[in-house]
Each structure stands twice: as C-alpha cells, then as structure tokens.
Design an enzyme around this catalytic site. Structure first.
Site, short mmCIF file in Angstrom:
data_model
loop_
_atom_site.label_atom_id
_atom_site.label_comp_id
_atom_site.label_asym_id
_atom_site.label_seq_id
_atom_site.Cartn_x
_atom_site.Cartn_y
_atom_site.Cartn_z
N SER A 77 -1.56 -23.21 14.34
CA SER A 77 -1.20 -23.86 15.60
C SER A 77 -1.34 -24.40 16.81
O SER A 77 -2.51 -24.22 16.62
CB SER A 77 -1.19 -21.82 15.80
OG SER A 77 -1.06 -21.35 17.00
N GLU A 79 -2.10 -22.00 19.86
CA GLU A 79 -2.70 -21.46 20.29
C GLU A 79 -4.52 -21.78 20.11
O GLU A 79 -4.68 -20.70 19.81
CB GLU A 79 -1.72 -19.93 21.06
CG GLU A 79 -1.12 -20.10 21.81
CD GLU A 79 -1.29 -20.65 22.80
OE1 GLU A 79 -2.53 -21.30 22.75
OE2 GLU A 79 -0.47 -20.71 23.48
N HIS A 161 4.61 -14.37 29.05
CA HIS A 161 4.12 -15.05 27.89
C HIS A 161 3.88 -13.66 27.32
O HIS A 161 4.73 -13.95 26.31
CB HIS A 161 3.12 -15.24 27.80
CG HIS A 161 2.52 -16.50 26.48
ND1 HIS A 161 1.45 -17.54 27.15
CD2 HIS A 161 3.04 -16.71 25.83
CE1 HIS A 161 1.51 -18.34 25.18
NE2 HIS A 161 2.36 -17.47 24.34
ZN LIG Z 1 2.66 -17.47 22.84
#
Ligand SMILES: [Zn+2]
Length: 219
Positions: A77, A79, A161
């Site tokens: 990912s 993130e 977000h």
């Molecule tokens: Zn996100």
C-alpha cells in the site's frame, strides 16, 4: 534466518479489506489495512491499487519494521509509512485501518474533531477523535502528522481524506471504525437541528474503567 510467515495473517488482511467495503467504510481501491504479528513483529499489509474484492491471501505484502518487503510479490500500500509509523510508535497495537468513510470525512473536511457524544464512542475511543494536520497522501509527513494526532488514542481524522482507526487486534480496529462512523453520523444530524451534549470527561473515565474491568462475561 528465514522469516516466519503465517498464512492466517494474510487471510485476516484479505478478509478485513472485504469487511471494510461491506461495511461502507471505504470504496474502490482506497483505504488500506495492516495487521502485525505480535510474535515476529512482521506487518501484513494490503497491496497497492488492487480492488478489495480481487485481493487473495497471496497478494498480501509482508514488511519488517523498517519497511523492507520480506514476503510477497506485490507492491505494498502507498500508505505503508503511515501503518509502520503508527505500529512502531505504539507497541500496544496490532491492527491499523485507514478508511475513507462518508460521515467521519465531513469533520475532516471541516478540520474539526469528533467529541464523545455517544456512550459506545466514550467507552471504545475516549474523549475525542482529533483531526490531524493536512499532508499529501502516501507521504512520511502524513505519517508523522497522524502519529502526533493519534497519541495514545484509537482514531484520527485526516483532513480532506478519511480516517485512521487502530486496535490491539483487527476486531477492535473494525469496531473503532464502525463506532467512529456511526458517531460522526449522529453528530452531523444532531448539529443540524441543535446543540449536541458532549459527555463529561469524568463520566468517560468511569465508562472506560468499567469497560476495562467489569464488562462482559466472567469465565
Ligand atoms: Zn487514503
């Protein structure tokens, strides 16, 4: 020494992603989740850019605490900084969910925190879900900002977000995400017709004490 990779954690991440979509806590390929194996410290994380419905256990990427891929053929990912920074800062945690939920995001857009206005929120999350400082997605700056806002807490809003919810296991993190979103919905409705009553911090402390010591079935 070879790393001990445990298939059940790959299954848990794949299943958890499907649960996020089924519960309406994210859409498409957005959001992501990770689970840490407490025995090895390895982190099992969603692969980048894949729809949750198509993710199989073999697609899950396994990282060490420094972010090196130790198992898996996919890219992790985007993130992953966020997940590793939180897990490295919080030894008490084993699961991180990053969601793109509807009602919680309203307050992130406004740059506001969500206060404890319902008992389940007070018991599980505490006094509030704070709003972090804006940073671009996927950046180390976002990871730093979220870690700072999270502190010892369970949930943080990300401006424009989404949200980040954490737990000592995946079930707790899922509950935090569901209660955060339900509370955001209630808070939005309540503010649209009146002034919500926020629960007194002393009562929140008492409820959290009760949850730690007295709630549930005795063996
Ligand atoms: Zn996100």
């Amino acid at each position: 020494m070879p790393f001990l990779i445990r298939e059940e954690f790959k299954h848990a991440v794949a299943d958890g992603g499907r649960a996020l979509v089924a519960r309406g806590l994210t859409v498409g390929t957005w959001g992501n989740l990770s689970i840490r194996d407490p025995a090895t410290g390895l982190v099992y994380i969603k692969p980048s850019g894949m729809p949750y419905e198509t993710i199989e256990p073999e697609d899950i990427v396994v990282l060490d605490a420094a972010g090196r891929v130790v198992s898996g053929t996919r890219k992790p990912s985007v993130e992953f900084h966020l997940h590793l920074s939180i897990l490295n800062a919080r030894p008490d945690l084993a699961a991180v969910l990053h969601t793109h939920p509807l009602y919680s995001s309203v307050f992130g857009v406004l740059g506001e925190e969500i206060p404890a206005i319902s008992e389940d929120f007070a018991q599980l999350i505490g006094e509030k879900a704070p709003c972090s400082v804006y940073a671009l997605p996927g950046t180390e700056e976002l990871a730093r900002n979220v870690v700072a806002a999270l502190g010892a807490g369970k949930a943080v809003l990300l401006p424009n977000h989404g949200a980040v919810c954490v737990g000592k296991n995946i079930d707790e993190a899922m509950n935090v995400a569901a209660v955060l979103e339900k509370t955001a919905h209630i808070y939005l409705l309540a503010r649209s017709i009146g002034t919500p009553r926020v629960i007194d911090p002393r009562d929140i402390a008492l409820m959290q004490e009760f949850m730690r010591n007295d709630y549930g079935q005795r063996g």
